[in-house]
Write an enzyme that holds these catalytic residues in place. Structure first.
Site, PDB file in Angstrom:
ATOM      1  N   LYS A 148       0.841  -1.200   0.000  1.00 17.82           N
ATOM      2  CA  LYS A 148       0.000   0.000   0.000  1.00 17.82           C
ATOM      3  C   LYS A 148       0.880   1.255   0.000  1.00 17.82           C
ATOM      4  CE  LYS A 148      -3.483   2.394   2.696  1.00 17.82           C
ATOM      5  NZ  LYS A 148      -4.444   2.382   3.783  1.00 17.82           N
TER       6      LYS A 148
ATOM      7  N   GLY B 227      -4.960  -1.677   4.951  1.00 11.34           N
ATOM      8  CA  GLY B 227      -4.208  -2.835   4.454  1.00 11.34           C
ATOM      9  C   GLY B 227      -4.908  -4.149   4.747  1.00 11.34           C
TER      10      GLY B 227
ATOM     11  N   LYS C 170       9.337  -1.041  14.313  1.00 10.26           N
ATOM     12  CA  LYS C 170       9.980  -0.698  13.031  1.00 10.26           C
ATOM     13  C   LYS C 170      11.089   0.329  13.268  1.00 10.26           C
ATOM     14  CE  LYS C 170       5.826  -1.079  10.140  1.00 10.26           C
ATOM     15  NZ  LYS C 170       4.847  -0.339   9.358  1.00 10.26           N
TER      16      LYS C 170
ATOM     17  N   GLU D 116      10.301  -4.992   4.526  1.00  8.74           N
ATOM     18  CA  GLU D 116      10.309  -6.397   4.111  1.00  8.74           C
ATOM     19  C   GLU D 116      10.007  -6.529   2.620  1.00  8.74           C
ATOM     20  OE1 GLU D 116       8.787  -5.139   6.687  1.00  8.74           O
ATOM     21  OE2 GLU D 116       8.953  -6.424   8.455  1.00  8.74           O
TER      22      GLU D 116
ATOM     23  N   HIS E 113      -6.156 -33.182  17.482  1.00 12.37           N
ATOM     24  CA  HIS E 113      -5.068 -34.014  18.009  1.00 12.37           C
ATOM     25  C   HIS E 113      -3.932 -33.161  18.550  1.00 12.37           C
ATOM     26  CE1 HIS E 113      -6.873 -37.759  16.583  1.00 12.37           C
ATOM     27  NE2 HIS E 113      -7.355 -36.981  15.614  1.00 12.37           N
TER      28      HIS E 113
END
Ligand code: F6P
Length: 588
Positions: free
Chosen positions: A219, A311, A552, A225, A428
């Site tokens: 965006k 986002g 950040k 990253e 499980h």
């Protein structure tokens, strides 16, 4: 933005009349054991009363800890908190995202073009804008699907690698996995998000660069990253094309469109340039087309969206481009119709029968009146295996807030820990704690009458084993097993307690015919609106995410300390010690 926006007067939900009455109601009704067992035997209409058919989905809320009075009081709370006017304000494009001064209009992404009246936001016809971008995406996707858009050597695209993170990854990845069976032209998608270099390396290891298309989805187009992975992908593409003798050994990567155009003009006829390669193998999705250009992607190959799409609410915008390439425009339209159908239910149904409203209010009931802080989402459909992860961002980034929209402190818990795994795998692993642990965990079970896998005809009996488990779990959680029932099985007295199931563990069952694009659109829209309902009761801003910023900022300050002593000394003692460990152990 520094000026405080004008909105409704902030309200503390604990000061409402309904809140006080809910507290009394809880004291009066909810101290006994085996409530669900009693309510089901007293009221043969309980399931009918609390079941709702919304389009093609059946919602059975009857195994929740509620009576008709609970529902009435919760709806009173919603009314006192002005939920209907807030909902209408959101759909009309008011700036509910106060700290960023933005409209919250993901619902405009699926509004049909032919719906009467324009939706003007800040003077702009947003539905027209949405349809225009959709048409461009459809044309592009059809070109890729039909082999009219090819790689730089003229080969058809076989793999799409979508690079993004958070809302620019979780939605498309979840939906790709969910709808895999609908892929019809043999193009597969992969998703790269983590800055861990192994993610991109593993996803590209077996790919042919000549048949790979990268979509860089961000965006803001500033996310560390995504931009790092996109740069690495660019390097990988060009290195591999050089190795294959496709582009010249000494051709440097292009970083800007102007450079690309210049290179094209002077390129020797024999070799495509690096810029040509990027032009054929990289497209972008962003609200920031200027940064797309700076990165070296031609803005003609970029698909925009708008700051009024958060986002985590963006999967049905251009962020879903990979889905359109894999499944085609018609499937994407079906998905949008599913979103829209749930939007209409949310918008037009009275509170007492409004499923997102009821599910959101039940979450408030469990979090604030019973102290249940965690919520499991358990899809009995392997294709929904990323759905809980998707919901984690949607719900927790939205409602993990400690202050109201105006900055005043909340006085109750907010948010829930959303988590889950597909059944029966979860059975499980962690269901033991859900059945017999000291905490109660509300669970949403999601299942479909038919599998979508092509082998469905021969595997319906196996599917029934799956469905049998789905029903067994919700039954066991609701009604449990009493000590007498355990004794009647011949259990030794000292072991009876260990084998007792207390029941009254709340569940909602969502049952559909088949996991289609339409049903998936409905499900995502459902949880978007549940999140809205909760945020409205807490009176928080569900649409900003300042809580991700400090990490950040610190990462930016800390990373140089791996090599730089001055930066190291500025760190706290624990961080310094961890960095020293790294310095000792690193291999390069
Ligand atoms: O993690 C914070 C965040 O801003 C999310 O809200 C967002 O979905 C994600 O990062 C990715 O942001 P962008 O799409 O701008 O790269």
């Amino acid at each position: 933005m520094s000026e405080k926006p004008t909105m409704h007067t902030p309200k503390d939900p604990t000061t409402t009349q309904a809140w006080a009455r809910l507290q009394e109601h809880k004291q009066e009704v909810f101290n006994n054991k085996h409530l669900l067992k009693a309510w089901f035997s007293q009221d043969p209409n309980r399931t009918a009363r609390f079941s709702f058919k919304v389009n093609d989905l059946l919602f059975d809320l009857s195994k929740n800890l509620m009576t008709p009075t609970t529902v009435e009081l919760l709806c009173d709370l919603a009314r006192e908190m002005g939920i209907e006017s807030r909902r209408d304000a959101m759909f009309a494009g008011e700036h509910l995202n106060t700290t960023e001064n933005r409209a919250v209009l993901h619902t405009a992404l699926r509004r049909p073009a032919d719906q009467a009246g324009k939706l003007l936001v800040d003077g702009q016809d947003v539905v027209a804008d949405v349809r225009e971008v959709l048409q461009r995406m459809y044309r592009f996707a059809e070109d890729v699907r039909a082999g009219r858009w090819c790689g730089v050597t003229g080969k058809r695209i076989k793999t799409v690698v979508s690079i993004g993170i958070g809302g620019s990854d979780l939605g498309p990845f979840m939906m790709y996995e969910a709808l895999k069976s609908y892929a019809d032209v043999g193009i597969q998608c992969r998703f790269v998000s983590n800055i861990d270099p192994t993610d991109l390396a593993e996803k590209t290891a077996d790919l042919d660069p000549q048949t790979t298309l990268f979509i860089v989805v961000s965006k803001t187009f500033t996310t560390l990253e995504t931009l790092t992975n996109a740069r690495c992908a660019k390097t990988w593409l060009l290195d591999e094309l050089r190795k294959a003798g496709v582009i010249a050994q000494d051709d440097a990567p292009a970083n800007a469109v102007s450079a690309a155009s210049a290179a094209t003009a002077t390129a020797p006829a024999t070799f495509p340039t690096a810029a040509d390669a990027i032009e054929h193998h990289f497209v972008a999705v962003s609200t920031n087309l200027e940064l797309v250009r700076e990165f070296g992607i031609n803005p003609d190959n970029a698909f925009g969206f708008w700051d009024w799409v958060g986002g985590r609410y963006s999967v049905d915008s251009a962020v879903g481009l990979a889905l359109i390439i894999a499944f085609g425009p018609e499937r994407f339209e079906e998905l949008l119709r599913g979103f829209y159908a749930m939007d209409q239910h949310f918008l037009n149904t009275p509170l007492q029968q409004n499923v997102p409203v009821l599910m959101g209010l039940l979450n408030i009931w469990y979090v604030n009146f019973f102290g249940m802080g965690s919520h499991a989402v358990l899809p009995y459909d392997q294709h929904l295996h990323r759905f809980p992860a998707y919901l984690q961002q949607l719900t927790m980034e939205s409602n993990g807030k400690s202050v109201r929209w105006d900055g005043t402190s909340v006085t109750t818990q907010t948010g829930e820990l959303f988590w889950g795994e597909p059944g029966t795998n979860g059975q499980h692993a962690f269901y033991q704690l859900i059945h017999q642990g000291t905490r109660k965990i509300p669970c949403d079970f999601i299942a479909f009458a038919n599998p979508v896998h092509p082998t469905q005809d021969t595997l319906q009996d196996v599917h029934e084993l799956l469905l049998g488990n789905f029903l067994a779990q919700t039954k066991a959680l609701a009604f449990g097993k009493t000590p007498d029932e355990v004794r009647a099985e011949g259990t030794a007295e000292w072991m009876v307690a260990a084998r007792v199931f207390e029941g009254d563990r709340p569940t909602t069952s969502i049952f559909g015919e088949k996991l289609t694009p339409f049903a998936l659109g409905e499900l995502v829209s459902l949880y978007e609106h549940i999140t809205f309902v909760e945020g409205s009761i807490w009176d928080i801003n569900s649409y900003d995410q300042w809580g991700v910023e400090l990490g950040k900022q610190l990462a930016h300050e800390i990373t140089p300390a791996f090599h730089d002593d001055t930066a190291l000394k500025q760190q706290d003692q624990s961080t310094q010690s961890l960095i020293m460990f790294y310095r000792e152990k690193r291999r390069h």
